[in-house]
Design an enzyme around this catalytic site. Sequence first.
Site, PDB file in Angstrom:
ATOM      1  N   GLY A 233       0.997  -1.119   0.113  1.00 56.90           N
ATOM      2  CA  GLY A 233       0.110  -0.028  -0.063  1.00 56.90           C
ATOM      3  C   GLY A 233       0.920   1.505   0.138  1.00 56.90           C
ATOM      4  N   HIS A 234       1.995   1.074   0.947  1.00 56.70           N
ATOM      5  CA  HIS A 234       2.977   2.238   0.932  1.00 56.70           C
ATOM      6  C   HIS A 234       3.562   2.495  -0.461  1.00 56.70           C
ATOM      7  CE1 HIS A 234       2.706   1.242   5.409  1.00 56.70           C
ATOM      8  NE2 HIS A 234       2.413   2.431   5.261  1.00 56.70           N
TER       9      HIS A 234
ATOM     10  N   LEU B  58      -4.671  -3.612   2.802  1.00 53.73           N
ATOM     11  CA  LEU B  58      -3.277  -3.635   3.370  1.00 53.73           C
ATOM     12  C   LEU B  58      -3.097  -2.775   4.399  1.00 53.73           C
ATOM     13  CD1 LEU B  58      -0.714  -4.170   0.487  1.00 53.73           C
ATOM     14  CD2 LEU B  58      -1.642  -5.964   2.013  1.00 53.73           C
TER      15      LEU B  58
HETATM   16  P1  AMP Z   1       0.626   4.553   7.738  1.00 49.09           P
HETATM   17  O1  AMP Z   1       1.789   4.139   7.730  1.00 49.09           O
HETATM   18  O2  AMP Z   1      -0.303   3.345   8.014  1.00 49.09           O
HETATM   19  O3  AMP Z   1       0.366   5.600   8.823  1.00 49.09           O
HETATM   20  O4  AMP Z   1       0.193   4.870   6.470  1.00 49.09           O
HETATM   21  C1  AMP Z   1       0.684   5.693   5.645  1.00 49.09           C
HETATM   22  C2  AMP Z   1       0.186   6.351   4.396  1.00 49.09           C
HETATM   23  O5  AMP Z   1       0.047   5.040   3.620  1.00 49.09           O
HETATM   24  C3  AMP Z   1      -1.349   6.847   4.895  1.00 49.09           C
HETATM   25  O6  AMP Z   1      -1.379   7.934   3.777  1.00 49.09           O
HETATM   26  C4  AMP Z   1      -2.008   5.628   4.376  1.00 49.09           C
HETATM   27  O7  AMP Z   1      -3.508   5.974   3.974  1.00 49.09           O
HETATM   28  C5  AMP Z   1      -1.238   4.841   3.235  1.00 49.09           C
HETATM   29  N1  AMP Z   1      -1.954   3.487   3.149  1.00 49.09           N
HETATM   30  C6  AMP Z   1      -1.703   2.584   4.232  1.00 49.09           C
HETATM   31  N2  AMP Z   1      -2.278   1.513   3.760  1.00 49.09           N
HETATM   32  C7  AMP Z   1      -2.602   1.568   2.385  1.00 49.09           C
HETATM   33  C8  AMP Z   1      -3.257   0.711   1.444  1.00 49.09           C
HETATM   34  N3  AMP Z   1      -3.704  -0.338   1.800  1.00 49.09           N
HETATM   35  N4  AMP Z   1      -3.711   1.392   0.298  1.00 49.09           N
HETATM   36  C9  AMP Z   1      -3.325   2.523   0.189  1.00 49.09           C
HETATM   37  N5  AMP Z   1      -2.487   3.603   0.738  1.00 49.09           N
HETATM   38  C10 AMP Z   1      -2.358   3.031   2.221  1.00 49.09           C
END
Ligand code: AMP
Length: 295
Positions: A50-51, A197
């Site tokens: 996702g990242h 994810l």
């Molecule tokens: P996090 O590390 O969970 O704080 O996420 C960092 C960034 O990655 C945020 O902008 C989330 O929305 C994005 N993100 C996390 N998981 C996904 C995913 N499965 N699909 C798309 N973007 C994601």
Amino acid sequence: MLKIMFFLLIKIAFKMKIIRLLSEMQAYSSKWDKNKKVSLIPTMGCLHNGHLSLIKSAKNNSDIVVVSIFINPMQFTDSDDFNKYPKSYHDDIKYCENMEVDFIFIPESEDIIIDIDVWVYENKLSKLLCGKSRPGHFQGVCTIVLKLFNIVQPQIAIFGEKDLQQLRIIQKMVLDLNIPINIISCPIHREPDGLALSSRNKRLSNSERNISPIIYNSLSRAKNEFLNGEKSTKVLINLINNFINKNPEIHIDYIKIVDLKNMNELEKIISPAVIMIAVFIGKIRLIDNIFLIPK
Ligand code: AMP
């Protein structure tokens, strides 16, 4: 052959900068080349595909890509959740290196959060949905994201639609506070079985992981009903509720259908909308959403 050697040379010459000190990051950001676009991807690490889609988008839209990794204590409302948040700094660095990210910024908490008295408080969207279940969460998010914006000085910042409420709040923060940063959003990246994810998925036990696709299944069923003509949000929410409640292991935090732009709750879907859901599987809180766009 020459072409391959050329690409190999570029690969060898490439060296990602790993920055741990705020002052070091500022030393770079104060001297960004004015002719180059800088993008920032704020994350909490434990990077997954996702990242990856956010990094790809950053590479397509800018010249210099900065990934920040900071598990922000100010956005956690449950200390157990904070303490157990998965960490994989070593793998994250490798991951970013392979993706040819230019800078990875991994600050220490003490360097970022010292005696903060001024917080960024969004006053409307933050009171809904996840903000209701996790009071103070978005205040913590906005404060740290704005600090990262100020430290890194990007022209572009990339966020995922997985955290749609967060995305909308950041978009509003940028608009209301005249922050000269273009916010780009990326669609949700899912496992083949539909589970969105998330770094938190790592904390699911095998049996919890096995039932987790029910979240996306229920959203997809509701979307199909909508596409077949059902416009009542009450009917669609009941459908999801009934489907999920067959599994006593899943506890629903909320299911709401809201306007895609302003996130106001809807009774009938006549303009673009989104189903927002948060559930607990065991102790793990997972969120997801699906767009409902009228034909
Ligand atoms: P996090 O590390 O969970 O704080 O996420 C960092 C960034 O990655 C945020 O902008 C989330 O929305 C994005 N993100 C996390 N998981 C996904 C995913 N499965 N699909 C798309 N973007 C994601």
